[in-house]
Design a protein around this motif. Structure first.
Motif, PDB file in Angstrom:
ATOM      1  N   ALA A 264     -17.936 -24.167  -3.896  1.00 50.45           N
ATOM      2  CA  ALA A 264     -17.982 -25.032  -5.069  1.00 50.45           C
ATOM      3  C   ALA A 264     -17.127 -24.477  -6.208  1.00 50.45           C
ATOM      4  N   LEU A 265     -17.049 -23.162  -6.318  1.00 54.68           N
ATOM      5  CA  LEU A 265     -16.255 -22.532  -7.363  1.00 54.68           C
ATOM      6  C   LEU A 265     -14.759 -22.645  -7.083  1.00 54.68           C
ATOM      7  N   CYS A 266     -14.376 -22.475  -5.827  1.00 53.05           N
ATOM      8  CA  CYS A 266     -12.948 -22.391  -5.477  1.00 53.05           C
ATOM      9  C   CYS A 266     -12.386 -23.695  -4.939  1.00 53.05           C
ATOM     10  N   ALA A 267     -13.232 -24.591  -4.451  1.00 55.24           N
ATOM     11  CA  ALA A 267     -12.788 -25.874  -3.906  1.00 55.24           C
ATOM     12  C   ALA A 267     -11.730 -25.688  -2.831  1.00 55.24           C
ATOM     13  N   ARG A 268     -12.027 -24.823  -1.868  1.00 53.54           N
ATOM     14  CA  ARG A 268     -11.148 -24.648  -0.708  1.00 53.54           C
ATOM     15  C   ARG A 268     -12.016 -24.470   0.525  1.00 53.54           C
ATOM     16  N   PRO A 269     -11.495 -24.787   1.715  1.00 57.95           N
ATOM     17  CA  PRO A 269     -12.311 -24.684   2.931  1.00 57.95           C
ATOM     18  C   PRO A 269     -12.838 -23.278   3.151  1.00 57.95           C
ATOM     19  N   VAL A 270     -14.014 -23.212   3.753  1.00 57.40           N
ATOM     20  CA  VAL A 270     -14.610 -21.912   4.042  1.00 57.40           C
ATOM     21  C   VAL A 270     -13.737 -21.115   4.993  1.00 57.40           C
ATOM     22  N   VAL A 271     -13.129 -21.781   5.947  1.00 58.03           N
ATOM     23  CA  VAL A 271     -12.188 -21.142   6.865  1.00 58.03           C
ATOM     24  C   VAL A 271     -10.931 -21.996   6.913  1.00 58.03           C
ATOM     25  N   ASP A 272      -9.776 -21.387   6.614  1.00 55.71           N
ATOM     26  CA  ASP A 272      -8.502 -22.093   6.634  1.00 55.71           C
ATOM     27  C   ASP A 272      -7.547 -21.338   7.544  1.00 55.71           C
ATOM     28  N   PRO A 273      -7.361 -21.775   8.790  1.00 54.81           N
ATOM     29  CA  PRO A 273      -6.549 -21.022   9.744  1.00 54.81           C
ATOM     30  C   PRO A 273      -5.067 -20.992   9.396  1.00 54.81           C
ATOM     31  N   ARG A 274      -4.660 -21.753   8.392  1.00 55.50           N
ATOM     32  CA  ARG A 274      -3.243 -21.739   8.013  1.00 55.50           C
ATOM     33  C   ARG A 274      -2.874 -20.499   7.218  1.00 55.50           C
ATOM     34  N   LEU A 275      -3.898 -19.808   6.714  1.00 52.91           N
ATOM     35  CA  LEU A 275      -3.651 -18.641   5.860  1.00 52.91           C
ATOM     36  C   LEU A 275      -3.851 -17.354   6.642  1.00 52.91           C
ATOM     37  N   PRO A 276      -3.186 -16.286   6.200  1.00 57.33           N
ATOM     38  CA  PRO A 276      -3.386 -14.995   6.869  1.00 57.33           C
ATOM     39  C   PRO A 276      -4.747 -14.415   6.527  1.00 57.33           C
ATOM     40  N   ARG A 277      -5.214 -13.540   7.384  1.00 55.25           N
ATOM     41  CA  ARG A 277      -6.443 -12.830   7.113  1.00 55.25           C
ATOM     42  C   ARG A 277      -6.191 -11.788   6.030  1.00 55.25           C
ATOM     43  N   PRO A 278      -7.092 -11.519   5.071  1.00 57.30           N
ATOM     44  CA  PRO A 278      -8.450 -12.070   4.942  1.00 57.30           C
ATOM     45  C   PRO A 278      -8.527 -13.344   4.124  1.00 57.30           C
ATOM     46  N   MET A 279      -7.378 -13.879   3.677  1.00 56.59           N
ATOM     47  CA  MET A 279      -7.426 -15.108   2.874  1.00 56.59           C
ATOM     48  C   MET A 279      -8.018 -16.272   3.651  1.00 56.59           C
ATOM     49  N   SER A 280      -7.853 -16.247   4.973  1.00 53.48           N
ATOM     50  CA  SER A 280      -8.300 -17.381   5.767  1.00 53.48           C
ATOM     51  C   SER A 280      -9.809 -17.571   5.697  1.00 53.48           C
ATOM     52  N   ASN A 281     -10.549 -16.522   5.403  1.00 57.62           N
ATOM     53  CA  ASN A 281     -12.005 -16.620   5.308  1.00 57.62           C
ATOM     54  C   ASN A 281     -12.419 -16.514   3.849  1.00 57.62           C
ATOM     55  N   LEU A 282     -13.033 -17.565   3.327  1.00 62.01           N
ATOM     56  CA  LEU A 282     -13.373 -17.625   1.911  1.00 62.01           C
ATOM     57  C   LEU A 282     -14.370 -16.550   1.510  1.00 62.01           C
ATOM     58  N   VAL A 283     -15.333 -16.235   2.384  1.00 68.57           N
ATOM     59  CA  VAL A 283     -16.333 -15.221   2.048  1.00 68.57           C
ATOM     60  C   VAL A 283     -15.652 -13.870   1.828  1.00 68.57           C
ATOM     61  N   GLU A 284     -14.803 -13.472   2.773  1.00 64.96           N
ATOM     62  CA  GLU A 284     -14.098 -12.204   2.653  1.00 64.96           C
ATOM     63  C   GLU A 284     -13.221 -12.181   1.412  1.00 64.96           C
ATOM     64  N   TRP A 285     -12.537 -13.298   1.186  1.00 61.09           N
ATOM     65  CA  TRP A 285     -11.607 -13.395   0.055  1.00 61.09           C
ATOM     66  C   TRP A 285     -12.352 -13.394  -1.276  1.00 61.09           C
ATOM     67  N   GLY A 286     -13.447 -14.131  -1.355  1.00 60.11           N
ATOM     68  CA  GLY A 286     -14.200 -14.184  -2.605  1.00 60.11           C
ATOM     69  C   GLY A 286     -14.844 -12.865  -2.942  1.00 60.11           C
ATOM     70  N   LEU A 287     -15.423 -12.178  -1.936  1.00 57.65           N
ATOM     71  CA  LEU A 287     -16.040 -10.879  -2.204  1.00 57.65           C
ATOM     72  C   LEU A 287     -14.996  -9.838  -2.598  1.00 57.65           C
ATOM     73  N   HIS A 288     -13.786  -9.985  -2.075  1.00 58.77           N
ATOM     74  CA  HIS A 288     -12.701  -9.063  -2.464  1.00 58.77           C
ATOM     75  C   HIS A 288     -12.444  -9.137  -3.968  1.00 58.77           C
ATOM     76  N   TRP A 289     -12.280 -10.361  -4.507  1.00 61.07           N
ATOM     77  CA  TRP A 289     -11.975 -10.502  -5.927  1.00 61.07           C
ATOM     78  C   TRP A 289     -13.204 -10.277  -6.799  1.00 61.07           C
ATOM     79  N   GLN A 290     -14.388 -10.585  -6.292  1.00 60.96           N
ATOM     80  CA  GLN A 290     -15.594 -10.295  -7.056  1.00 60.96           C
ATOM     81  C   GLN A 290     -15.773  -8.783  -7.184  1.00 60.96           C
ATOM     82  N   GLY A 291     -15.473  -8.035  -6.105  1.00 63.10           N
ATOM     83  CA  GLY A 291     -15.569  -6.579  -6.164  1.00 63.10           C
ATOM     84  C   GLY A 291     -14.612  -5.961  -7.180  1.00 63.10           C
ATOM     85  N   ARG A 292     -13.485  -6.601  -7.370  1.00 62.71           N
ATOM     86  CA  ARG A 292     -12.514  -6.107  -8.343  1.00 62.71           C
ATOM     87  C   ARG A 292     -12.795  -6.612  -9.748  1.00 62.71           C
ATOM     88  N   GLY A 293     -13.818  -7.456  -9.908  1.00 61.48           N
ATOM     89  CA  GLY A 293     -14.122  -8.014 -11.219  1.00 61.48           C
ATOM     90  C   GLY A 293     -13.122  -9.057 -11.665  1.00 61.48           C
TER      91      GLY A 293
END
Length: 868
Positions: free
Chosen positions: A717-746
């Motif tokens: 809901a915050l990012c408005a992008r699919p939870v899994v997007d196979p068009r993107l490289p890992r870890p961007m392709s998985n929203l959970v991994e990507w979101g926790l990455h930026w949340q960890g960095r503040g």
């Protein structure tokens, strides 16, 4: 010749024909339940070939519960001797307080309930004519008569002191006892002269709601008394119903004195007797007939704004060769039947056709027309043998149930016996507890519902018809001895445990014909969504209710188990943030679910801008997610045994007209752990990208699995992008991994949907990010309870509404090329090629254009449950 002239055979010939029908055309039918009760009588009453038993002197299967009632006889001369069945209307049972007849049901299923009323003058001083306009009658499931007898029942005057009124209902009785309760209103009394309960073949009429007979007409033939019908129905003549002014043609009454050619699987004598199919009204066209008026027409009095099931009875008794007689039928301007071949290869072949008419016009008149299928002079032109008009009874009031006194006595007896055997019971309970503890130890680690053997994306339940029809209904007995209770037509709070108070649960089984009409025969133009179960149609029911109709497709990977789970769960749960079940249909091996209509579709579709809908604001997204959390909290805490949804995702959060978020699709839901348990062991189910990784690894399901899935929705809901997007490289392709990455960095603001970024307050975003991170913790023990999650989201909304906070300066926040971290080529190839085994996707992908295989290939952070 006058336009309305009628040609009739001699009455002598017709009388002989009718006598033959009555002798030979009523096949023997023995109902399992056949209660005939003469109310207020001290002796049994013979009526034709049937004997009505006195209500006070025949205890047993029929129980009269009447704390304040009186047996009343008619005054001398009040019942005319010429009145048919006059003996039945010389007595009545009068009630000054709510009272009932309880009838034991040997064969659950469809039953005719007939109530006889005759407001005679009596020396006891009861004003039965006034009572006829105020009384109320209900069963455990529905209010049948509300505030007085129908203004017109089979052409009878409800308040007349010279005309009996017979009100007939066709009920689907699923109980072992039917309690018919009579309630006096407005300080008056209630009364009834006779009660009939007769079981009928279950396939006589397939309808979920009670049907009330409005008209049953032997068209072109004489009246048929109950003794001339296998189910003791009464058929009136069409005299006075035929509209002469609508036709320039001549009609005539015809009859057939041979043997009807009844075919297997078609109309039987329980559908209509030979006296109906062997007589008819025929349309005779003249050379000077006006175009557009080559038809027969009838007009019936009906209740305004009510839906009706109309049954046409046909039998070609005038044709000389098969396929010679073809007709059209119209109801209030609707083309009810088109190009019906009455011969169908066989002459004098009885059959019927049903048509469902939505709520009628305000005039309270219903017109039926029958005409040849072509607008030209043809002979024979058209015939009609019989017509039945049954109101689809929608109960809106509160049922009143007066339980039979014997149940209260049974309760008191149980208390005495329980006291006498207390010591023995104590010992027995202790032994039983020891056995249960031993069994639990043995069962620990085993599955409760499904095998733990891994599958490779196979359906849990194949497409198949339901084995044994079921209706969600029931009578929950009161805990104590009182025999009088009142309940509205609502559902119990939980399907897991019976409430202590009396509740009444109506049937939600809709006839297939109603849904065909509501969806224009499942027109693809009305499709508003499609998932793993099947297509979803927007529809309007006969009473004007707008609903979403979800119909299973034969290719569906979900089957009867999920269908039944959804019905049983939602029929017992009601909450503002759960999508309500309106009904279901399982006729013709169909699996169809009806829900309240959600005007704004799914959260997923609104996030990704499907159609022309405006983008959801940040505040609207917060409110929708908080609503979903409240709905899940209700599932987790409203009953002793929690309910775990198991398929929380953005496409299963729907938005109503006010954009209120509601949780939907409970086909994969199941009961959670007991009070003394930490989890339930079960095979992994859910939708790809949203499933709790700990649940996948251990197969241990808890409420924290729903918390994880909702955490994924919060990030989506915050990012408005699919939870899994196979068009993107890992870890961007998985929203959970990507979101926790930026949340960890503040720096979570860097991936916020740029359409709302300028409106998100930093303090609210910080709290929101912390909440998401806690929900997505790898260990369930580290995640918040749903109650804490609801509180956190409410706090975020408070922070968002606060003043004096600065906004972050965010530009082009969704430009993935600017945020892409360096990824080694080997890792990219691994992300595309890696398969992670089987996760049952449930209703799966509905809005994305990517295949399931591609999505599985990128869900790399999950363990391979197929190898465990």
């Amino acid at each position: 010749m006058a336009a309305a002239a009628r040609l009739r055979p001699s009455r002598g010939v017709l009388g002989v024909v009718l006598s033959v029908f009555l002798i030979c055309g009523v096949a023997a039918y023995t109902p399992d339940d056949n209660y005939l009760v003469s109310c207020g009588s001290s002796a049994d009453t013979q009526v034709g070939q049937r004997r009505f038993l006195a209500d006070a002197s025949n205890p047993g299967a029929v129980t009269l519960t009447s704390p304040q009632s009186a047996a009343v006889e008619a005054s001398p001369g009040a019942v005319p001797p010429s009145l048919r069945d006059a003996a039945l209307y010389r007595t009545a049972r009068v009630f000054s307080a709510p009272s009932s007849y309880a009838l034991a049901v040997r064969h659950p299923g469809r039953h005719f309930l007939r109530l006889h009323f005759f407001a005679f003058a009596n020396e006891a001083g009861y004003d039965l004519a006034a009572a006829a306009t105020t009384l109320e009658v209900s069963t455990q499931d529905a209010v049948l008569i509300e505030r007085g007898l129908p203004a017109s029942a089979q052409g009878q005057d409800a308040a007349s002191s010279s005309t009996p009124v017979v009100v007939e209902f066709l009920l689907d009785v699923a109980r072992d006892t039917l309690v018919v309760t009579f309630v006096p209103l407005d300080g008056a009394v209630a009364f009834v002269n006779a009660v009939e309960l007769v079981s009928v073949p279950d396939d006589l009429v397939t309808a979920a709601v009670p049907l009330q007979t409005a008209h049953r007409v032997n068209v072109g033939g004489p009246a048929v008394a109950p003794d001339g019908d296998a189910l003791w129905r009464e058929w009136t003549t069409d005299q006075g119903l035929l509209l002469d002014s609508w036709s320039d043609a001549v009609t005539r009454e015809v009859s057939y004195n041979g043997t009807l050619s009844r075919q297997p699987g078609q109309a039987t004598v329980t559908d209509a007797p030979d006296a109906v199919y062997g007589t008819a009204r025929e349309l005779v066209l003249m050379s000077n007939s006006t175009p557009g008026k080559k038809q027969m027409a009838w007009q019936f009095d009906v209740d305004a704004f009510s839906a009706y099931l109309i049954r046409f009875h046909f039998c070609d008794v005038v044709g000389k060769a098969p396929h010679q007689l073809r007709i059209n039928a119209y109801v209030d301007g609707s083309n009810a039947l088109k190009d019906i071949d009455l011969g169908n290869g066989v002459l004098v072949f009885p059959f019927y056709k049903d048509f469902v008419l939505p709520a009628s016009a305000a005039s309270g008149k219903l017109a039926v027309y029958v005409a040849p299928w072509v607008n030209e002079i043809v002979m024979p032109a058209a015939v009609l043998n019989g017509i039945e008009i049954m109101k689809m009874h929608q109960s809106a009031g509160s049922v009143v149930v007066v339980e039979p006194a014997r149940r209260a006595a049974r309760s008191r007896l149980a208390v005495v016996v329980g006291s006498a055997c207390g010591a023995f019971a104590f010992v027995a309970i202790a032994v039983a507890l020891a056995i249960i503890i031993l069994r639990k130890k043995k069962k620990k680690g085993s599955t409760e519902e499904e095998t733990t053997k891994p599958t490779q994306t196979q359906s849990t339940t194949p497409w198949m018809p339901l084995l044994g029809r079921f209706s969600i209904r029931g009578a929950i007995e009161p805990a104590g001895p009182p025999s009088f209770s009142t309940a509205t037509n609502t559902l119990p709070a939980s399907p897991m445990a019976a409430p202590a108070a009396t509740a009444v649960v109506p049937s939600y089984r809709f006839p297939f014909a109603v849904l065909q009409e509501a969806t224009n025969n499942f027109d693809d133009g009305l499709v508003v969504g499609q998932g793993g179960f099947g297509k979803v149609y927007a529809a309007v029911l006969p009473d004007g209710t707008k609903v979403a109709v979800k119909r299973a497709s034969p290719e569906s990977r979900q089957g009867a188990r999920e269908f039944r789970t959804e019905i049983e769960l939602l029929s017992g749960l009601r909450h503002r943030h759960l999508v309500s079940l309106v009904g279901y249909c399982d006729e013709r091996d169909e699996m169809i679910l009806l829900y309240e209509y959600m005007e704004h579709g799914s959260l997923r579709s609104r996030l990704y801008g499907r159609g022309h809908a405006a983008c959801l604001s940040w505040a609207q997204r917060l409110e929708a997610c908080a609503g979903a959390a409240r709905g899940l909290l209700y599932l987790h805490t409203a009953v002793a045994k929690p309910v775990i949804h198991r398929d929380v995702k953005s496409s299963n959060i729907l938005l109503d007209g006010e954009l209120t978020g509601k949780v939907a699709d409970f086909g994969l839901s199941r009961g959670g752990p007991e009070v003394d348990e930490t989890h339930v062991s079960t095979a992994v189910k859910g939708s790809f990208g949203y499933v709790d990784p700990e649940y996948c690894r251990t197969r241990k399901l808890t409420g924290k699995s729903d918390v994880y899935s909702l955490g994924v929705v919060l990030l989506e809901a915050l990012c408005a992008r699919p939870v899994v997007d196979p068009r993107l490289p890992r870890p961007m392709s998985n929203l959970v991994e990507w979101g926790l990455h930026w949340q960890g960095r503040g720096e979570l603001e860097r991936i916020v949907d740029r359409r709302i970024a300028a409106t998100v307050r930093p303090a609210a975003l910080r709290k929101y990010g912390e909440t998401v991170a806690r929900c997505l913790a790898e260990r369930g023990a580290d995640r918040p309870d749903m109650e804490d999650l609801v509180w956190s989201l409410q706090f975020v909304m408070r922070l968002q509404e606060g003043d004096g906070l600065d906004f972050s300066d965010v530009n082009s926040l969704k430009m993935v090329t600017e945020l892409r971290p360096p990824t080694p080529p080997r890792r990219q190839r691994e992300a595309v090629d890696c398969e992670t085994g089987s996760v049952d996707e449930g209703d799966g992908v509905t809005d994305d254009d990517y295949t399931d295989a591609s999505m599985r290939g990128t869900f790399w952070q999950m363990v391979n449950v197929g190898d465990r």
